[in-house]
Design an enzyme around this catalytic site. Structure first.
Site, mmCIF file in Angstrom:
data_model
loop_
_atom_site.group_PDB
_atom_site.id
_atom_site.type_symbol
_atom_site.label_atom_id
_atom_site.label_comp_id
_atom_site.label_asym_id
_atom_site.label_seq_id
_atom_site.Cartn_x
_atom_site.Cartn_y
_atom_site.Cartn_z
ATOM 1 N N ASP A 178 0.858 -1.192 0.000
ATOM 2 C CA ASP A 178 0.000 0.000 0.000
ATOM 3 C C ASP A 178 0.892 1.239 0.000
ATOM 4 O O ASP A 178 1.742 1.391 0.884
ATOM 5 C CB ASP A 178 -0.900 0.016 1.241
ATOM 6 C CG ASP A 178 -1.883 -1.150 1.262
ATOM 7 O OD1 ASP A 178 -1.908 -1.920 0.281
ATOM 8 O OD2 ASP A 178 -2.616 -1.286 2.254
ATOM 9 N N ASP A 218 -16.226 -3.996 0.456
ATOM 10 C CA ASP A 218 -15.872 -3.814 1.860
ATOM 11 C C ASP A 218 -17.165 -3.798 2.666
ATOM 12 O O ASP A 218 -18.107 -3.098 2.287
ATOM 13 C CB ASP A 218 -15.130 -2.493 2.067
ATOM 14 C CG ASP A 218 -13.917 -2.360 1.150
ATOM 15 O OD1 ASP A 218 -13.298 -3.398 0.854
ATOM 16 O OD2 ASP A 218 -13.601 -1.235 0.736
#
Length: 238
Positions: free
Chosen positions: A8, A130
């Site tokens: 990330d 999500d």
């Protein structure tokens, strides 16, 4: 089952956030391309690259830096963060990404999934779902929808999504272990591969995902904090 290390990126650093909060980090390291290379040297067969600047700003940024990471990794890369249009998706496929990950844009406008998959093939299109308390979240986890992951997952599958990246936000980034039931519901109800993410802290967690039939697991904080050894994880998941 594949084990996919997460790389990330934020401000050209490799970070791991707590519950997706840009102000709360477990990890902050320099030189993401070198970190990506390290995971490959330890046996990673695929990498999960997230452009957090793109996700936060809602547009593509740091393109050259991301291209370098894709090009130098030597393994397939799935890329997400800031991909908001067909042209964004095609850009990264042309630059060598194996898969593009669509988020909120695909949930708000599922037709974009069909459009992209019709051009590059469904196997190159992953949609990130999500969820918290059984409902899908959008816009960086700031808005909760009225729909379950299975409801939206079926729509996306019909629109041409090749796989679903599912994050159980209740577990993400807390390093407290996992609840596999929300992921199992997707595995049981969809006919496309499910990639699990969120909360993995032990090899035992990985084996729980393997038991329910997920295609791959993205692992982030636990690798960076040496809670899991990548070589051991890969061996256990075969």
């Amino acid at each position: 089952m594949l084990i996919i290390p997460a790389v990330d990126m934020k401000n050209k650093k490799c970070v791991q956030l707590i519950q997706g909060n840009p102000d709360k980090k477990h990890v902050e390291l320099d030189n993401p391309p070198e970190i990506a290379k390290k995971w490959v040297e330890q046996g990673a067969e695929m990498l999960h690259l997230v452009n957090l600047d793109g996700a936060i700003n809602g547009k593509r940024v740091n393109d050259e830096f991301i291209e370098e990471t894709i090009k130098n990794s030597g393994v397939p890369v799935q890329i997400g963060g800031g991909i908001r249009s067909v042209s964004d998706a095609l850009y990264f496929i042309e630059k060598g990404a194996e898969k593009v990950i669509l988020g909120t844009v695909a949930i708000q406008n599922p037709k974009i999934v069909r459009e992209i998959s019709s051009i590059v093939g469904k196997e190159k299109v992953t949609v990130a779902l999500d969820a918290k308390d059984g409902k899908v979240l959008i816009k960086g986890w700031t808005e909760k929808t009225d729909y379950s992951p299975v409801q939206i997952g079926k729509i996306l599958e019909n629109m041409g999504a090749g796989s679903i990246l599912f994050t159980n936000v209740d577990s993400e980034g807390l390093l407290e272990g996992i609840n596999v039931l929300p992921t199992k519901e997707l595995v049981d109800n969809l006919n496309i591969p499910i990639i699990a993410s969120g909360g993995v802290t032990t090899v035992e967690d990985l084996l729980k995902f393997k038991e329910i039939g997920v295609y791959a697991v993205v692992v982030g904080s636990a690798l960076y904090k040496d809670m899991i050894n990548l070589k051991d994880a890969i061996l256990a998941s075969k």
